[in-house]
Motif scaffolding. Structure first.
Motif, mmCIF file in Angstrom:
data_model
loop_
_atom_site.group_PDB
_atom_site.id
_atom_site.type_symbol
_atom_site.label_atom_id
_atom_site.label_comp_id
_atom_site.label_asym_id
_atom_site.label_seq_id
_atom_site.Cartn_x
_atom_site.Cartn_y
_atom_site.Cartn_z
ATOM 1 N N LYS A 19 0.838 -1.204 0.000
ATOM 2 C CA LYS A 19 0.000 0.000 0.000
ATOM 3 C C LYS A 19 0.873 1.254 0.000
ATOM 4 C CE LYS A 19 -2.827 -0.884 3.445
ATOM 5 N NZ LYS A 19 -3.958 -0.908 4.375
ATOM 6 N N LYS B 203 -3.746 0.842 -7.913
ATOM 7 C CA LYS B 203 -4.323 0.384 -6.639
ATOM 8 C C LYS B 203 -3.509 -0.791 -6.119
ATOM 9 C CE LYS B 203 -8.067 2.951 -6.666
ATOM 10 N NZ LYS B 203 -8.338 3.914 -5.641
ATOM 11 N N GLN C 30 1.451 3.834 -3.218
ATOM 12 C CA GLN C 30 1.208 5.268 -2.987
ATOM 13 C C GLN C 30 2.395 6.086 -3.507
ATOM 14 O OE1 GLN C 30 0.816 6.205 1.164
ATOM 15 N NE2 GLN C 30 0.138 8.282 0.786
ATOM 16 N N ARG C 31 3.599 5.623 -3.258
ATOM 17 C CA ARG C 31 4.794 6.322 -3.744
ATOM 18 C C ARG C 31 4.919 6.227 -5.260
ATOM 19 N NH1 ARG C 31 8.697 4.468 1.235
ATOM 20 N NH2 ARG C 31 7.730 5.872 2.746
ATOM 21 N N ASN D 209 2.381 6.099 -7.280
ATOM 22 C CA ASN D 209 1.373 7.032 -7.793
ATOM 23 C C ASN D 209 1.874 8.467 -7.783
ATOM 24 O OD1 ASN D 209 -0.787 5.366 -8.612
ATOM 25 N ND2 ASN D 209 -1.376 5.050 -6.492
#
Length: 184
Positions: free
Chosen positions: A43, A64, A47-48, A50
């Motif tokens: 997760k 995702k 996130q990084r 993205n």
């Protein structure tokens, strides 16, 4: 007496098999304790990634984390859905993106992976990166690569490109032309 000893051994082995099956399930990379730890790491990692992707694409493109199994039990499938331009239904995996999307996702993965492994000072290798992108996204990649080289820990970049605009726009570069006929 011999039969009782054999029966005791069978019971012991059956108990050991059951314990090993439970341990195997709990230590599995797709379910159990290791999967839970991996999911938490993924997760943050996604996130990084993205954050890197966001610097290139002009429309929303969001990776995702892998899906959890049924009833929110950790049962990782190691497919990373991708939402393109806020579409309601995500693509099942990043591999279903366009060639340009896959290139950007792969770059984001490499950058994030090298940072996570504290290998940010290692060279970054790009082979024909951005060749399938439109001019707007190609310009954004050049800007990102310049920022990576100047603001972040990557001190070296090796890029193979036939696009003079792409490598010519990079700051602080040394260019080696192997054959003039291959440059566009």
């Amino acid at each position: 007496r011999l039969i009782d000893d054999i029966q005791q051994q069978i019971t012991t082995y059956e108990f050991q098999i059951q314990a090993l099956k439970l341990a195997s399930k709990e230590l599995s990379p797709t379910e159990g304790l290791i999967a839970e730890g991996l999911f938490g790491f993924m997760k943050v990692f996604v996130q990084r990634m993205n954050a890197v992707v966001k610097k290139i694409f002009t429309y929303p493109l969001v990776i995702k984390p892998c899906d959890l199994g049924s009833d929110n039990q950790v049962d990782l499938d190691y497919k990373f859905p991708m939402v393109v331009d806020n579409q309601e239904k995500p693509r099942k995996d990043v591999s279903e993106g366009s060639t340009a999307m896959c290139e950007v996702v792969n770059l984001a993965f490499r950058i994030t992976g090298l940072k996570a492994l504290h290998l940010g000072d290692f060279p970054l290798f790009l082979d024909e990166f951005g060749h399938s992108m439109d001019p707007t996204h190609k310009a954004a990649t050049i800007h990102l690569i310049n920022n990576i080289m100047t603001d972040e820990a990557f001190s070296q970049l090796f890029m193979i490109s036939h696009d003079a605009i792409q490598y010519g726009a990079l700051d602080n570069t040394q260019i080696c032309v192997l054959c003039d006929a291959n440059i566009t």
